[in-house]
Motif scaffolding. Structure first.
Motif, short mmCIF file in Angstrom:
data_model
loop_
_atom_site.label_atom_id
_atom_site.label_comp_id
_atom_site.label_asym_id
_atom_site.label_seq_id
_atom_site.Cartn_x
_atom_site.Cartn_y
_atom_site.Cartn_z
N TRP A 132 0.82 -1.22 0.00
CA TRP A 132 0.00 0.00 0.00
C TRP A 132 0.85 1.27 0.00
CZ3 TRP A 132 -0.28 -3.87 3.64
CH2 TRP A 132 0.42 -3.67 4.84
N TYR A 190 -0.41 4.63 4.46
CA TYR A 190 -0.92 4.24 5.77
C TYR A 190 0.21 4.28 6.81
CZ TYR A 190 -4.14 1.94 9.02
OH TYR A 190 -4.98 1.66 10.07
N ALA A 226 -1.12 -10.44 6.79
CA ALA A 226 -1.88 -9.21 6.49
C ALA A 226 -1.19 -8.40 5.41
CB ALA A 226 -2.03 -8.38 7.76
N ARG A 227 0.12 -8.39 5.40
CA ARG A 227 0.84 -7.66 4.35
C ARG A 227 0.59 -8.29 2.99
NH1 ARG A 227 5.80 -8.50 5.90
NH2 ARG A 227 6.26 -10.07 4.33
N ARG A 231 -2.01 -9.93 2.09
CA ARG A 231 -3.42 -9.75 1.73
C ARG A 231 -3.80 -8.28 1.58
NH1 ARG A 231 -5.95 -14.16 6.04
NH2 ARG A 231 -5.08 -16.04 5.04
N ASN A 232 -2.79 -7.40 1.70
CA ASN A 232 -3.02 -5.95 1.54
C ASN A 232 -4.03 -5.43 2.57
OD1 ASN A 232 -2.67 -3.42 0.50
ND2 ASN A 232 -3.84 -3.78 -1.37
N GLN A 233 -3.76 -5.74 3.84
CA GLN A 233 -4.60 -5.29 4.94
C GLN A 233 -3.76 -4.41 5.88
OE1 GLN A 233 -5.71 -9.29 6.26
NE2 GLN A 233 -7.78 -8.99 5.45
N PRO A 234 -3.62 -3.13 5.58
CA PRO A 234 -2.70 -2.27 6.34
C PRO A 234 -3.06 -2.12 7.81
CG PRO A 234 -4.05 -0.96 4.85
CD PRO A 234 -4.28 -2.39 4.49
N ALA A 235 -4.35 -2.04 8.14
CA ALA A 235 -4.74 -1.86 9.53
C ALA A 235 -4.35 -3.07 10.38
CB ALA A 235 -6.25 -1.62 9.62
N LEU A 236 -4.65 -4.27 9.88
CA LEU A 236 -4.28 -5.48 10.61
C LEU A 236 -2.77 -5.65 10.68
CD1 LEU A 236 -5.18 -8.05 12.04
CD2 LEU A 236 -5.28 -9.18 9.80
N TYR A 237 -2.09 -5.32 9.59
CA TYR A 237 -0.63 -5.41 9.59
C TYR A 237 -0.04 -4.48 10.65
CZ TYR A 237 4.18 -4.46 8.25
OH TYR A 237 5.54 -4.29 8.28
#
Length: 206
Positions: free
Chosen positions: A69, A73, A171-172, A174-180
């Motif tokens: 991302w 973020y 998470a990285r 899967r492109n999930q910045p908040a969870l990462y």
């Protein structure tokens, strides 16, 4: 001779003797030199290709970010998580009286903060420096914890930290910045907490 005579008696012409064409030595040397030149050219091309790929991989390792991302973020949670490593500096001195170990943790905090926060998502030399130091830092934390807590207790306490690191990596991808961001910060907090606890026990024993 006898075979030729039998062939003539049967009315067939005698077979002509087999003669192989002899290539001049100069032509053979020229052919060998051409083949050698072609092999050298192919080897040179392969070498240049490997060199370019090696340089590209080295540059990606030392400069490129691994966040899909980009810089969209920035995470204060990750930035503040490096404060958890600060107690390792005085505790390492109290336990081992090692300037090198204290300097190591100071550099790890600096490089990690710059890589994970101030230059997160953009190319930077701090990404490479953090990638070079982080595996050794994890090894130091693990060995320190095992030496002071024992294998069973240290392993049990590190399981949650390793779990957060695994979830952050997933998470990285899967492109999930908040969870990462959440999991990567927890990885810093939990890993350093185990090591600080182990060093505190050692310092109290001394």
């Amino acid at each position: 001779v006898r075979r030729a005579a039998r062939v003539r008696r049967r009315g067939f012409p005698a077979p002509a003797p087999l003669r192989l064409p002899l290539q001049p030595i100069a032509d053979r040397d020229e052919m060998g030199g051409g083949l050698l030149s072609a092999v050298k050219e192919e080897a040179g091309s392969l070498g240049r290709l490997v060199s370019r790929k090696t340089v590209a991989r080295a540059r990606a390792f030392m400069y490129e970010t691994n966040l899909p991302w980009g810089a969209s973020y920035p995470s204060l949670w990750i930035a503040t998580s490096f404060a958890a490593f600060l107690p390792l500096i005085p505790l390492s001195w109290a336990t081992y009286e090692s300037y090198c170990l204290c300097a190591w943790w100071a550099l790890q905090i600096l490089f990690g903060y710059k890589s994970d926060y101030t230059t997160a998502g953009v190319p930077s030399i701090y990404h490479g420096l953090d990638r070079l130091m982080a595996p050794s830092s994890v090894l130091i934390l693990t060995v320190t914890s095992i030496l002071n807590l024992g294998v069973i207790q240290a392993t049990a306490m590190f399981v949650p930290a390793v779990g957060t690191w695994t979830l952050a990596a997933m998470a990285r991808k899967r492109n999930q910045p908040a969870l990462y961001s959440l999991m990567h910060g927890l990885w810093h907090y939990l890993g350093s907490a185990v090591a600080c606890y182990a060093l505190t026990l050692n310092a109290d024993c001394q």
